[in-house]
Scaffold this motif. Sequence first.
Motif, short mmCIF file in Angstrom:
data_model
loop_
_atom_site.label_atom_id
_atom_site.label_comp_id
_atom_site.label_asym_id
_atom_site.label_seq_id
_atom_site.Cartn_x
_atom_site.Cartn_y
_atom_site.Cartn_z
N VAL A 172 -8.11 -26.00 -32.99
CA VAL A 172 -8.95 -24.99 -32.32
C VAL A 172 -9.87 -24.36 -33.37
N SER A 173 -9.49 -23.22 -33.90
CA SER A 173 -10.23 -22.56 -34.97
C SER A 173 -9.32 -21.51 -35.60
N TRP A 174 -9.66 -21.08 -36.82
CA TRP A 174 -8.74 -20.22 -37.56
C TRP A 174 -8.43 -18.88 -36.88
N PRO A 175 -9.33 -18.23 -36.10
CA PRO A 175 -8.93 -16.96 -35.48
C PRO A 175 -7.71 -17.06 -34.58
N TRP A 176 -7.42 -18.26 -34.09
CA TRP A 176 -6.29 -18.40 -33.17
C TRP A 176 -4.94 -18.28 -33.87
N ILE A 177 -4.90 -18.33 -35.19
CA ILE A 177 -3.63 -18.06 -35.87
C ILE A 177 -3.25 -16.59 -35.70
N PHE A 178 -4.25 -15.75 -35.37
CA PHE A 178 -3.99 -14.33 -35.10
C PHE A 178 -3.94 -14.03 -33.61
N TRP A 179 -4.73 -14.75 -32.83
CA TRP A 179 -4.71 -14.52 -31.38
C TRP A 179 -3.32 -14.74 -30.78
N ILE A 180 -2.59 -15.72 -31.29
CA ILE A 180 -1.29 -16.03 -30.70
C ILE A 180 -0.29 -14.88 -30.88
N ASN A 181 -0.56 -13.97 -31.83
CA ASN A 181 0.33 -12.82 -32.01
C ASN A 181 0.19 -11.79 -30.89
N VAL A 182 -0.97 -11.75 -30.25
CA VAL A 182 -1.26 -10.65 -29.32
C VAL A 182 -0.35 -10.68 -28.09
N PRO A 183 -0.29 -11.77 -27.32
CA PRO A 183 0.62 -11.75 -26.16
C PRO A 183 2.08 -11.63 -26.56
N LEU A 184 2.45 -12.27 -27.66
CA LEU A 184 3.84 -12.15 -28.13
C LEU A 184 4.17 -10.72 -28.52
N GLY A 185 3.23 -10.07 -29.20
CA GLY A 185 3.45 -8.69 -29.61
C GLY A 185 3.58 -7.74 -28.42
N VAL A 186 2.73 -7.92 -27.42
CA VAL A 186 2.80 -7.07 -26.22
C VAL A 186 4.15 -7.26 -25.52
#
Length: 458
Positions: A172-186
Motif C-alpha cells: 500500500v504505502s507507508w502511512p498505513w503502518i500508522f493507520w492500522i493503529n487507529v481502529p485497534l486503538g479505539v
Amino acid sequence: MSTRTTPADVPAAEERSRRTWVLAITSIASLLVVLDALVVATALTAIRTDLGASITDLEWTVNGYGLSFAVLLMTAAAAGDRWGRRRVFAAGVALFTLASLVCAVAPDVETLIAARVVQGAGAAFIMPLALALLSAAFPPALRPRALGVFGSVSGVAVPLGPLVGGAVVEGVSWPWIFWINVPLGVALLVLALTRVEESRGPDRTLDLPGLLLAGAGTFGLMWALVQGGSVGWAVAGLVAIGLFVAWQRRAAHPMLPLHLFRSRRFAAANVVIFFHWASAFGVLFFIAQFVQEALGYGPLAAGLALAPWGLTTVIVPQWVGRSVGRFGERPFIVAGLGLHSLAMVWIALVAHPAAGYAAIAAPLVLSGTGIAMCLPAVQSAVLTSVAPQFLGKASGAFSAMRQLGGAFGVAVLVVGFTAAGSYATPEEFSNGFTSAVLTGAGLAAAGALAGAVIPRKG
C-alpha cells in the motif's frame, strides 16, 4: 445427564471471564506498543523519498518514539497508582491512537517526528500499566502462566514489526503502518473502560521531585545513547539518577521505594531485562539489515526471513509460563540467554554474503527460542517479588530498564559494527555485522550471569 450451574459457579465464571478480558486487552495493547517501536524500520526509505527526509530526520523518526517512551515510564506508573491504573492506561491508549492518526496524515517529516514523540509518550502510559493491571487481575499462583501468554503476544511483535512494515510499504504505502493503529486503538479504549476493573496503589501522593529527577536522569542517558555516546549528557543523566536515589532515601512518599532492591530477585531481574533487551533489540537491528544489505533481500522478503525467529516467541513463552511455578525463573533465564548468546556466536562464524540465508536459519531459531524463554521468566521474577501495592512502581522500573537496555544495545552494537565494517560493500557489511553480533553475544552472556544470581523460587 444435564449439567446445572450452581450459584457458587457464577462468580467463579465471571472472575474467569474478567481475567480473560484483562489478559486479552493488555496483551494486544503491548503488541501495538512493541510493534510500533519496530515497524518503521522497513519503511524508512519510503519515508525519506516521500517527505524528503535527511538521515538525521530518519534517525529521529525512530529515536523520538523510544526517547519519550523511556523518559515517561516511571511517571506513568506513579500516575496509575495515584489516579487509577485503568484510567491512566486508557488515557495512554487514547494518546497513542491520536498520535498514530497524526503520523498517518503528516504532511512533512517535522510533523511526523513530533507525532512519533507523542506516540512514544502514549506507549509509556500503556506498557507499565498493562503489566500492573494484569498482575492485579491474576493471583500469584496464576500470574506466571498469564505472563507467559502476555509475553507470547508482545514478543511476536519483534519479528512481526519488520514483516508488517515491509508488507505495508510494498503493498500500500507507508502511512498505513500508522493507520492500522487507529481502529485497534479505539476498540482497545472502549474495551478497557468497560471490561477492566480499576485498581490503585496504596500511596496516592505524587513524588514530584522524584518524577523530575527520574525523568531528567532517564532523558540524559537516553539522549546520550541516541546521540552516539555524548559524554556530557551521560554524566548529566548519571548525576540526576544519583540525586534521584538520594531523594528516594528521604522522601516521605517515594515514587520508587528503594527497599524493593533489597530483594535479590527484584534487583537481579531488572539487570537481566536490561541486558536481555540490549542484546535482542540490538541484534534484530542488524540482522534485519544483514539480509537486505549482504544477502540482497527486499523489505518484505527480509521480514519473512525473520519469521522462524518469530514463531518461537509465540510458542515458547506459554510453555515457560506453565513451567515457572515448578522450576522457578532462574533455569529459564540462564538457559534462554545462554542459547541466544551461543546462537549469536554461531551466526558470527557463518554469516557471509556467499553463505546465504540457509547458514543463519537454524541459529536464528535457537536465538528466538532463548529470547522467548527468558522474557516471561524475568517478568515473573520481578512481579512476584513485590507486594501487590508496589506492582505499578515495579512495572514502571522494569519497563524503564527494558527501554534503556534497548537503546544501550543498539548504541553498543553500532560501535562494534563501525569498528570492523561499513555499508560500502556486502563484504564490508558482513565484517561489521560479525563484530556487532559478537557484541550482542557478550551482552546476552552478561544477562545470563545476572540471572544466575536470582534465587530458586520456593
